[in-house]
Design a protein around this motif. Sequence first.
Motif, mmCIF file in Angstrom:
data_model
loop_
_atom_site.group_PDB
_atom_site.id
_atom_site.type_symbol
_atom_site.label_atom_id
_atom_site.label_comp_id
_atom_site.label_asym_id
_atom_site.label_seq_id
_atom_site.Cartn_x
_atom_site.Cartn_y
_atom_site.Cartn_z
ATOM 1 N N PHE A 173 35.534 53.913 -41.437
ATOM 2 C CA PHE A 173 34.365 53.139 -42.078
ATOM 3 C C PHE A 173 34.770 52.641 -43.539
ATOM 4 O O PHE A 173 33.731 52.347 -44.243
ATOM 5 N N GLY A 174 35.718 52.634 -43.671
ATOM 6 C CA GLY A 174 36.101 52.121 -45.120
ATOM 7 C C GLY A 174 37.646 51.794 -45.429
ATOM 8 O O GLY A 174 38.441 52.206 -44.689
ATOM 9 N N GLU A 175 37.906 51.373 -46.464
ATOM 10 C CA GLU A 175 39.247 51.118 -46.896
ATOM 11 C C GLU A 175 39.330 51.403 -48.686
ATOM 12 O O GLU A 175 38.330 51.697 -49.275
ATOM 13 N N VAL A 176 40.688 51.844 -49.018
ATOM 14 C CA VAL A 176 40.913 51.874 -50.457
ATOM 15 C C VAL A 176 42.181 50.862 -50.774
ATOM 16 O O VAL A 176 42.912 50.734 -50.412
ATOM 17 N N VAL B 222 42.846 49.881 -61.130
ATOM 18 C CA VAL B 222 41.638 50.818 -60.626
ATOM 19 C C VAL B 222 41.895 50.981 -59.049
ATOM 20 O O VAL B 222 42.671 50.139 -58.273
ATOM 21 N N ALA B 223 41.284 52.045 -58.433
ATOM 22 C CA ALA B 223 41.235 52.320 -57.258
ATOM 23 C C ALA B 223 39.711 51.945 -56.485
ATOM 24 O O ALA B 223 38.698 52.340 -57.267
ATOM 25 N N VAL B 224 39.633 50.985 -55.548
ATOM 26 C CA VAL B 224 38.134 50.545 -55.313
ATOM 27 C C VAL B 224 38.210 51.128 -53.730
ATOM 28 O O VAL B 224 38.834 50.650 -52.814
ATOM 29 N N LYS B 225 37.227 52.120 -53.586
ATOM 30 C CA LYS B 225 36.675 52.461 -52.148
ATOM 31 C C LYS B 225 35.677 51.755 -51.700
ATOM 32 O O LYS B 225 34.399 51.643 -52.186
ATOM 33 N N THR B 226 35.946 51.113 -50.372
ATOM 34 C CA THR B 226 34.886 50.284 -50.008
ATOM 35 C C THR B 226 34.369 50.660 -48.658
ATOM 36 O O THR B 226 34.987 51.450 -47.942
ATOM 37 N N LEU B 227 33.117 50.501 -48.203
ATOM 38 C CA LEU B 227 32.566 50.972 -47.211
ATOM 39 C C LEU B 227 32.277 49.608 -46.314
ATOM 40 O O LEU B 227 31.832 48.554 -46.672
ATOM 41 N N ARG B 228 32.708 49.852 -44.838
ATOM 42 C CA ARG B 228 32.622 48.541 -44.256
ATOM 43 C C ARG B 228 31.164 48.486 -43.956
ATOM 44 O O ARG B 228 30.436 49.220 -43.548
ATOM 45 N N GLU B 229 30.863 47.044 -43.490
ATOM 46 C CA GLU B 229 29.486 46.487 -43.313
ATOM 47 C C GLU B 229 28.850 47.046 -42.030
ATOM 48 O O GLU B 229 27.786 47.272 -41.694
ATOM 49 N N ASP B 230 29.931 47.707 -41.057
ATOM 50 C CA ASP B 230 29.452 47.913 -39.919
ATOM 51 C C ASP B 230 29.409 49.646 -39.669
ATOM 52 O O ASP B 230 29.161 50.045 -38.648
ATOM 53 N N ALA B 231 29.363 50.250 -40.969
ATOM 54 C CA ALA B 231 29.459 51.519 -40.877
ATOM 55 C C ALA B 231 27.827 52.055 -40.571
ATOM 56 O O ALA B 231 27.016 51.448 -40.944
ATOM 57 N N ASN B 232 27.921 53.196 -39.719
ATOM 58 C CA ASN B 232 26.558 53.691 -39.490
ATOM 59 C C ASN B 232 25.615 54.258 -40.597
ATOM 60 O O ASN B 232 26.149 54.393 -41.836
ATOM 61 N N LYS B 233 24.397 54.455 -40.426
ATOM 62 C CA LYS B 233 23.775 55.248 -41.442
ATOM 63 C C LYS B 233 24.021 56.392 -42.201
ATOM 64 O O LYS B 233 24.137 56.412 -43.300
#
Length: 821
Positions: A541-544, A572-583
């Motif tokens: 559900f995400g990437e760093v 910096v470290a950027v943690k992202t949540l994918r757009e297709d992640a569930n609720k």
Amino acid sequence: FCFAIVNVFLEMCRYPLGMTGGQIQDEDISASSQWSESTAARFGRLDFDNGDGDGAWCPGITSETDGLKEYLQVDLRSLHFITLVGTQGRHADGMGNEFAQRYRINYSRDGSNWAGWHDRKGRQVIEGNRNAYDVVLKDLEPPIIARFVRFLPVTDHSMIVCMRVELYGCEWLDGLMSYSIPDGHQMIFRGLDVYFNDSVYDGATAERLTRGLGQLTDGTWGLDDFLHSHIYSMWPGYDYVGWNNKSFPKGYVEMIFEFDHVRNFTSMKVHCNNMYSRGVRMFRQATCYFRSGPDWEADPVTFRPTADRVSQIARFVTVPLGDRTASSIKCRFHFSDLWMLFSEVLFQLSFDLTGDDPTHKVDDSNTRILIGCLVAIIAILLTIIVIILWRQVWQKMLEKASRRMLDDELTARLAVQTQAFSSHHSSSSSDGDSTSNSTYERIFPLCADYQEPSRLIRKLPEFAQSTEHLEKTDKALANGGLEGAPHYAEADIISLQESSDSSTYSITAVNINLFAGTDSSMKEFPRHKLTFKEKLGEGQFGEVHLCEAEGMLDFLDEDLSIEGNNESPLLVAVKTLREDANKNARNDFLKEIRIMSRLRDPNIVRLLAVCVDTDPLCMITEYMENGDLNQFLYRTEPEEKEEKSMVCSRKLIRMAAQIASGMKYLSSLNFVHRDLATRNCLVGKNYTIKIADFGMSRNLYRGDYYRIQGRAVLPIRWMSWESILLGKFTMASDVWAFGVTLWEILTLCEEQPYSQLSDEQVIENTGEFFRDQGKQVYLPKPACCPDKVYNDLMLSCWRRNAKQRPSFQEIHTQLMENDKH
């Protein structure tokens, strides 16, 4: 009818096209020249050696940086959507060592008109190999649509180059050769310049674009808000090609699509923006004309989509084409507002397998063979399904019959295995791998299902809890943890193709334990000021990402004691949540932001800012220049091994004291980390240590985690016995993990904890810690560790009774006292 749906997904269209596997024939591989017959073009196949030739293609004349006359050409026989290329040098069993450090790619769809590939920022040169052995894969962003592909090595005159190559992608089914459109326009929105030009178009570019393909066929669909882009760091409007109504007196935009031969068209799908609040709407009407010969047919197809004045979501609009046959299609799209924006155009084709097809005749005998093969495949699949179902029925029956026997045997098996690995630990000799029936297994490779950890302790006769409590424990574990204790995040494996034969994996980052609290507002950081440096990890559900943040110190309005200066970007470290992640994943991500924003300690990684105005959601945290503590210590070699004494240990104990200080702060908030280890600590200047939480996302540490029951991923070598057997995570279990972390530090991370034990034996050792009969195996005292630290501190962290373990306040005090001495 069999419909060929031409809908390209970039992440799926990455198949090797046949240089390595031999599907591409020798006669389809050519070159401008060759050094000798043994280095001809046919030997330029990546990772392929049949004993003939010298193992690669080598041009006869050294390539020139500005001339680029030498090339290796591959004919794919039909149009393909190419997303990835791989290159390799020539080794020839040690007799050669030539490779291309850089190269360019030219391509053609018809063999006469050639275009040079460039990335989305206009760069044409691709970084190639650094040695003759390794395969280097490069994503083509944007991808190309071509039949002919040329590799042109770029090097200086002093170096001989040789190349082996592979192409990755999939067949371009609709046969679209080019489209002709008016050049896109520029919008000025609230003082912001928004460009809707087709920036990757590979044909002739003038007032009208002709004889090429570009963003309308690159497989990337635009976002709902055209000011943002799927492609990182690109300008506003990049995903779309768009036009202003004022420049078209007739009220429509005319597009012409040219195909390789006459085809039967079912429909056309056009991805449109519909932000009517900004003057953008999808087209009001589409009128399409068809041509199979020299002239356009008189009867067009007209389609009017249903107007949408409610939703501003970008969407595909399907235009029915009525099974019309043509080699060219001309469509006029009529404006319904001031602006009209398109990001992708796809065609659906229809082939009649039973009658006369206008494009080709189908051999009846071949049709019968095809139908026979399909029937045979269906019969085989049905047989396999019946066999699988029958085996499952018998398995359930056998499990019921053997369950009582397994209950009686497990205790004896635990005792035997414990004795075996205890003797192995005390012996200096090393035996071969031994088989084990443990219910735990290393993540790689994935295998069968696993028992829940609480079932192990149920078999132990010394465990005198009631059946009701055990059932409650099992139920809690199935949900990820005991009631009141944090549940461990489930993690899935992501497979990234590195080559045609190998894969590498990465694991989702663990979301640290979150507790309820009030929201803490965080500033929104401008995304365009983030510069990507390196991907640290990737999960379901995400990437760093490791990034540079320009102007971050000026952006923050308080002193966060961050390492850096205003003159250079902050790492910096950027943690992202994918757009297709569930609720649920989205809520957890926002909850983590809320909690992280409240943490204020010099030894805890800080949340600096967020990007949550649009997807993907991002949180920006500190990242120190020296990376994680595990790699920092592993790379730090003392000048002489005899220096691993008190001089060495005092520096290391200061590091451990900083970790204890950070954990003391977390424990004051009743905050359970659950994954404390050197991989989750970052190192800054002057040996500053800060605790983080994204070590699990890094592919480098995948061997530190183990999958249980095919779901949960646990760092079992750092976990207390109650965490493994009961799924119970507390401050005391964090103290246990700190003891293992301290052991890592004092051994300079030269080996993994319990490296002499298999993962199954580590699990069985937890049963001995529970029994507490003196048979448990402890981590040995490091050579660099004072006796007092090992006996009074480290061993106390691993006490069987969690209440007897020291608190982080006591640990910090003791470490500071040892540092003074």
